[in-house]
Structure formats: C-alpha cells, structure tokens
Design a protein around this motif. Structure first.
Motif, PDB file in Angstrom:
ATOM      1  N   MET A   1       0.898  -1.462  -0.287  1.00 34.74           N
ATOM      2  CA  MET A   1      -0.330   0.128   0.037  1.00 34.74           C
ATOM      3  C   MET A   1       0.796   1.562   0.040  1.00 34.74           C
ATOM      4  O   MET A   1       0.412   2.806  -0.584  1.00 34.74           O
ATOM      5  N   LYS A   2       1.668   0.635   1.154  1.00 30.30           N
ATOM      6  CA  LYS A   2       2.812   2.377   0.836  1.00 30.30           C
ATOM      7  C   LYS A   2       3.412   2.827  -1.184  1.00 30.30           C
ATOM      8  O   LYS A   2       2.955   3.859  -0.929  1.00 30.30           O
ATOM      9  N   LYS A   3       3.752   1.364  -1.653  1.00 33.19           N
ATOM     10  CA  LYS A   3       4.332   1.908  -2.886  1.00 33.19           C
ATOM     11  C   LYS A   3       2.747   2.365  -3.768  1.00 33.19           C
ATOM     12  O   LYS A   3       3.096   3.043  -4.302  1.00 33.19           O
ATOM     13  N   LEU A   4       1.689   2.087  -3.663  1.00 36.86           N
ATOM     14  CA  LEU A   4       0.529   2.695  -4.464  1.00 36.86           C
ATOM     15  C   LEU A   4       0.726   4.006  -3.787  1.00 36.86           C
ATOM     16  O   LEU A   4       0.639   5.384  -4.353  1.00 36.86           O
ATOM     17  N   MET A   5       0.993   4.668  -2.695  1.00 36.61           N
ATOM     18  CA  MET A   5       0.406   6.047  -1.939  1.00 36.61           C
ATOM     19  C   MET A   5       1.535   5.979  -2.332  1.00 36.61           C
ATOM     20  O   MET A   5       1.331   7.532  -3.107  1.00 36.61           O
ATOM     21  N   LEU A   6       3.083   5.873  -3.144  1.00 35.17           N
ATOM     22  CA  LEU A   6       3.774   6.646  -3.981  1.00 35.17           C
ATOM     23  C   LEU A   6       3.830   6.803  -4.820  1.00 35.17           C
ATOM     24  O   LEU A   6       3.938   7.951  -5.706  1.00 35.17           O
ATOM     25  N   LEU A   7       3.041   6.310  -5.626  1.00 35.61           N
ATOM     26  CA  LEU A   7       2.261   6.227  -7.350  1.00 35.61           C
ATOM     27  C   LEU A   7       1.768   7.601  -7.630  1.00 35.61           C
ATOM     28  O   LEU A   7       1.733   8.393  -8.057  1.00 35.61           O
ATOM     29  N   VAL A   8       0.580   7.798  -6.153  1.00 35.22           N
ATOM     30  CA  VAL A   8      -0.723   8.512  -6.497  1.00 35.22           C
ATOM     31  C   VAL A   8       0.668   9.494  -6.124  1.00 35.22           C
ATOM     32  O   VAL A   8       0.778  11.076  -6.332  1.00 35.22           O
ATOM     33  N   LEU A   9       1.110   9.995  -5.039  1.00 39.59           N
ATOM     34  CA  LEU A   9       2.109  10.545  -4.619  1.00 39.59           C
ATOM     35  C   LEU A   9       2.628  11.802  -5.552  1.00 39.59           C
ATOM     36  O   LEU A   9       3.076  12.827  -6.686  1.00 39.59           O
ATOM     37  N   LEU A  10       3.607  10.828  -6.705  1.00 41.19           N
ATOM     38  CA  LEU A  10       4.728  11.254  -7.637  1.00 41.19           C
ATOM     39  C   LEU A  10       3.302  11.842  -9.721  1.00 41.19           C
ATOM     40  O   LEU A  10       3.781  12.391  -9.448  1.00 41.19           O
TER      41      LEU A  10
ATOM     42  N   LEU B   1      -3.063  16.689 -34.263  1.00 45.45           N
ATOM     43  CA  LEU B   1      -1.872  15.081 -33.937  1.00 45.45           C
ATOM     44  C   LEU B   1      -0.263  15.401 -33.629  1.00 45.45           C
ATOM     45  O   LEU B   1      -0.157  16.350 -33.468  1.00 45.45           O
ATOM     46  N   ASN B   2      -0.248  14.834 -32.382  1.00 52.35           N
ATOM     47  CA  ASN B   2       0.654  14.538 -31.706  1.00 52.35           C
ATOM     48  C   ASN B   2       0.826  13.097 -31.555  1.00 52.35           C
ATOM     49  O   ASN B   2       0.931  12.526 -31.273  1.00 52.35           O
ATOM     50  N   ILE B   3       2.457  13.237 -30.713  1.00 50.83           N
ATOM     51  CA  ILE B   3       3.578  12.246 -30.572  1.00 50.83           C
ATOM     52  C   ILE B   3       3.811  12.445 -29.185  1.00 50.83           C
ATOM     53  O   ILE B   3       4.266  13.072 -29.262  1.00 50.83           O
ATOM     54  N   LYS B   4       4.299  10.982 -28.707  1.00 49.25           N
ATOM     55  CA  LYS B   4       4.240  10.988 -26.857  1.00 49.25           C
ATOM     56  C   LYS B   4       5.081   9.864 -26.597  1.00 49.25           C
ATOM     57  O   LYS B   4       4.934   8.676 -27.734  1.00 49.25           O
ATOM     58  N   ALA B   5       5.845  10.002 -25.267  1.00 47.79           N
ATOM     59  CA  ALA B   5       6.290   8.600 -25.687  1.00 47.79           C
ATOM     60  C   ALA B   5       6.908   8.884 -24.040  1.00 47.79           C
ATOM     61  O   ALA B   5       7.205   9.749 -23.474  1.00 47.79           O
ATOM     62  N   GLY B   6       7.480   7.946 -22.771  1.00 47.48           N
ATOM     63  CA  GLY B   6       7.736   7.944 -21.892  1.00 47.48           C
ATOM     64  C   GLY B   6       7.780   7.160 -21.135  1.00 47.48           C
ATOM     65  O   GLY B   6       7.130   5.644 -21.365  1.00 47.48           O
ATOM     66  N   PRO B   7       8.221   7.459 -19.753  1.00 47.08           N
ATOM     67  CA  PRO B   7       8.166   5.506 -18.972  1.00 47.08           C
ATOM     68  C   PRO B   7       6.171   5.060 -18.391  1.00 47.08           C
ATOM     69  O   PRO B   7       6.165   6.366 -18.421  1.00 47.08           O
ATOM     70  N   SER B   8       6.091   3.785 -17.937  1.00 45.19           N
ATOM     71  CA  SER B   8       4.995   3.316 -17.755  1.00 45.19           C
ATOM     72  C   SER B   8       5.459   2.660 -16.319  1.00 45.19           C
ATOM     73  O   SER B   8       5.841   1.546 -16.476  1.00 45.19           O
ATOM     74  N   PHE B   9       4.838   3.277 -14.597  1.00 40.99           N
ATOM     75  CA  PHE B   9       4.931   2.549 -13.657  1.00 40.99           C
ATOM     76  C   PHE B   9       3.683   1.597 -13.296  1.00 40.99           C
ATOM     77  O   PHE B   9       2.533   2.239 -13.884  1.00 40.99           O
ATOM     78  N   GLN B  10       3.966   0.046 -12.818  1.00 43.99           N
ATOM     79  CA  GLN B  10       3.032  -0.897 -13.114  1.00 43.99           C
ATOM     80  C   GLN B  10       3.146  -0.833 -11.350  1.00 43.99           C
ATOM     81  O   GLN B  10       3.947  -1.881 -11.019  1.00 43.99           O
ATOM     82  N   TYR B  11       1.901  -1.121 -10.752  1.00 49.39           N
ATOM     83  CA  TYR B  11       2.012  -1.661  -9.178  1.00 49.39           C
ATOM     84  C   TYR B  11       0.579  -3.046  -9.926  1.00 49.39           C
ATOM     85  O   TYR B  11      -0.272  -2.269  -9.946  1.00 49.39           O
ATOM     86  N   VAL B  12       0.870  -3.996  -8.916  1.00 45.74           N
ATOM     87  CA  VAL B  12       0.620  -5.185  -8.885  1.00 45.74           C
ATOM     88  C   VAL B  12      -0.562  -5.272  -8.110  1.00 45.74           C
ATOM     89  O   VAL B  12      -0.032  -5.152  -6.661  1.00 45.74           O
ATOM     90  N   LEU B  13      -2.236  -4.755  -8.290  1.00 47.67           N
ATOM     91  CA  LEU B  13      -2.879  -5.064  -7.055  1.00 47.67           C
ATOM     92  C   LEU B  13      -3.542  -6.309  -6.816  1.00 47.67           C
ATOM     93  O   LEU B  13      -3.119  -7.078  -5.691  1.00 47.67           O
ATOM     94  N   SER B  14      -3.307  -7.060  -8.119  1.00 45.80           N
ATOM     95  CA  SER B  14      -3.773  -8.628  -7.896  1.00 45.80           C
ATOM     96  C   SER B  14      -3.588  -9.754  -9.186  1.00 45.80           C
ATOM     97  O   SER B  14      -3.459  -9.153  -9.999  1.00 45.80           O
ATOM     98  N   ASN B  15      -2.814 -10.486  -9.292  1.00 47.41           N
ATOM     99  CA  ASN B  15      -2.280 -11.403  -9.923  1.00 47.41           C
ATOM    100  C   ASN B  15      -3.212 -13.434  -9.453  1.00 47.41           C
ATOM    101  O   ASN B  15      -2.969 -13.224  -8.796  1.00 47.41           O
ATOM    102  N   GLU B  16      -3.954 -13.895 -10.495  1.00 45.83           N
ATOM    103  CA  GLU B  16      -4.372 -14.778 -10.169  1.00 45.83           C
ATOM    104  C   GLU B  16      -4.539 -15.685 -11.264  1.00 45.83           C
ATOM    105  O   GLU B  16      -4.763 -14.880 -12.531  1.00 45.83           O
ATOM    106  N   LEU B  17      -4.270 -17.123 -10.818  1.00 40.91           N
ATOM    107  CA  LEU B  17      -5.001 -17.863 -12.060  1.00 40.91           C
ATOM    108  C   LEU B  17      -6.489 -18.436 -12.095  1.00 40.91           C
ATOM    109  O   LEU B  17      -7.141 -19.207 -11.195  1.00 40.91           O
ATOM    110  N   GLU B  18      -6.967 -18.877 -13.393  1.00 43.91           N
ATOM    111  CA  GLU B  18      -8.451 -18.763 -14.103  1.00 43.91           C
ATOM    112  C   GLU B  18      -8.174 -19.971 -14.369  1.00 43.91           C
ATOM    113  O   GLU B  18      -7.306 -20.561 -14.912  1.00 43.91           O
ATOM    114  N   ASN B  19      -9.142 -20.922 -14.369  1.00 42.47           N
ATOM    115  CA  ASN B  19      -9.699 -22.258 -15.004  1.00 42.47           C
ATOM    116  C   ASN B  19      -8.536 -23.380 -14.566  1.00 42.47           C
ATOM    117  O   ASN B  19      -8.413 -24.445 -15.647  1.00 42.47           O
ATOM    118  N   THR B  20      -7.634 -23.395 -13.464  1.00 39.95           N
ATOM    119  CA  THR B  20      -7.452 -24.198 -12.789  1.00 39.95           C
ATOM    120  C   THR B  20      -7.691 -24.445 -11.429  1.00 39.95           C
ATOM    121  O   THR B  20      -7.809 -23.554 -10.773  1.00 39.95           O
TER     122      THR B  20
END
Length: 200
Positions: free
Chosen positions: A1-10, A113-132
């Motif tokens: 949760m602290k890491k998620l708050m860091l992303l929001v503050l950024l 028209l515009n073009i853009k690029a940059g970094p994308s930070f990812q915070y994983v909330l949940s990951n799970e397997l289905e149909n197994t």
C-alpha cells in the motif's frame, strides 16, 4: 500500500509543479498478453524437460484520469489508470489487475496530431490463475517500470490515443504445479492500448 501511495504522490506532484494544467478522464481497450510462462514437464521413461510458452493475446480495459501541461513547447502528460488484463496459456488463464502511471512527454506535430513516449510505472493489485487448480504467489516486484509510445488526436476536448506498451525487464510471479514442479509467469505486459479521453 505504501508503494501505491508513492505512485499517487508522484502523479499529484507532477501536477502541482505545473502552473497551467488541463485535467480529464480517459478509458479504453487493451490488446496484448503478459510475458512468458516457463515450466517443467514430465515425459515418458522418467524423462523431463523445461518449456517456455508465450501467452495468447486477449482484450482488457483501462480507466482513469490524466493531466497535461506544456513546458517550452513540449507537453508532459501523467496519467493514473486502473488496468485489467487476461492472458490465455495452455494450462490456465492468468488475470492481472494493476495501477498504471505513465508519465509521457510529447510534441504536437501537425494540427491536432501529436506523438508521445515515456516510462510507465506498474503497481500490481492482484494476479491469479483461472480455470485451473494450480496456485500462484505474489509477483517479484509490486512496482516495475516499462515504456509507452504512440500518437494521439485532439479534437477540442475529446482525444483519441493509440499506444504500444513494452517492458524493460521481466517481473516474474511464481507458482507450483501438482507435480511439485515450479513455474513462473512474467507479469509485465506487451500490449496495444486504444483510449478515448475528455478534458474538463
């Protein structure tokens, strides 16, 4: 949760630094897959082998907010998005829910028209397997960094974006098969992103 708050503050900090910024909402579709599924399989005669499988591209979605401001002819566009992805592998479906924070720099090239690029930070909330019945654990890193690049059209307050997202490195999550053989899935996605936005 602290890491998620860091992303929001950024995200909030990048807005506060801007003297003039526009704000809006956005959402759309994703089409792609998470990374490689690496496992171990038993064969006849007590033989075994390792295998690697690429996931099948599937549709997902995203929704969130954005801000945009200009600095000496270059615009900066931070976004805070909820993204849901599903990737199909031969043994299961892998579902990933995450918070994305792309911070893109761009230029207007021709009319709307515009073009853009940059970094994308990812915070994983949940990951799970289905149909197994297989089990999976947490990802190695709750926060990882990839990149986005693309083009957009601005038609008044309305905007349309097409982007590609890729990864700088793997962010594996570990699981265990019934045979007690471990396997990994790379949670970083390679995908196309189509968005519509509205600026207030």
């Amino acid at each position: 949760m602290k890491k998620l708050m860091l992303l929001v503050l950024l995200f909030c900090g990048s807005i506060i630094m801007a003297q003039e910024a526009s704000f809006g909402i956005k959402g759309g579709l994703n089409y792609g897959a998470t990374g490689e599924y690496n496992g171990h399989q038993e064969a006849a005669g007590d033989l075994s082998s390792n295998f690697t499988e690429d996931g099948e591209n599937q549709r997902g979605f995203h929704v969130g907010i954005f801000s945009k401001f200009e600095i000496v002819g270059i615009f900066i566009q931070p976004e805070l998005l909820y993204t849901s992805l599903n990737t199909e592998y031969s043994d299961f479906d892998y579902k990933l829910d995450k918070i994305d924070l792309p911070v893109l720099a761009g230029v207007n090239v021709l009319g709307p028209l515009n073009i853009k690029a940059g970094p994308s930070f990812q915070y994983v909330l949940s990951n799970e397997l289905e149909n197994t019945s297989l089990q999976i654990g947490d990802v190695e890193n709750e926060i990882s960094v990839g990149y986005q690049l693309g083009a957009g059209l601005e038609l008044g307050r309305l905007g349309i974006d097409v982007r590609y997202e890729g990864a700088f490195q793997e962010n594996n999550t570990f699981g265990e098969m019934a045979t007690e053989n471990n396997f990994t899935i790379d949670s970083r996605a390679s995908q196309w992103i189509l968005s519509a936005s509205y600026a207030f």
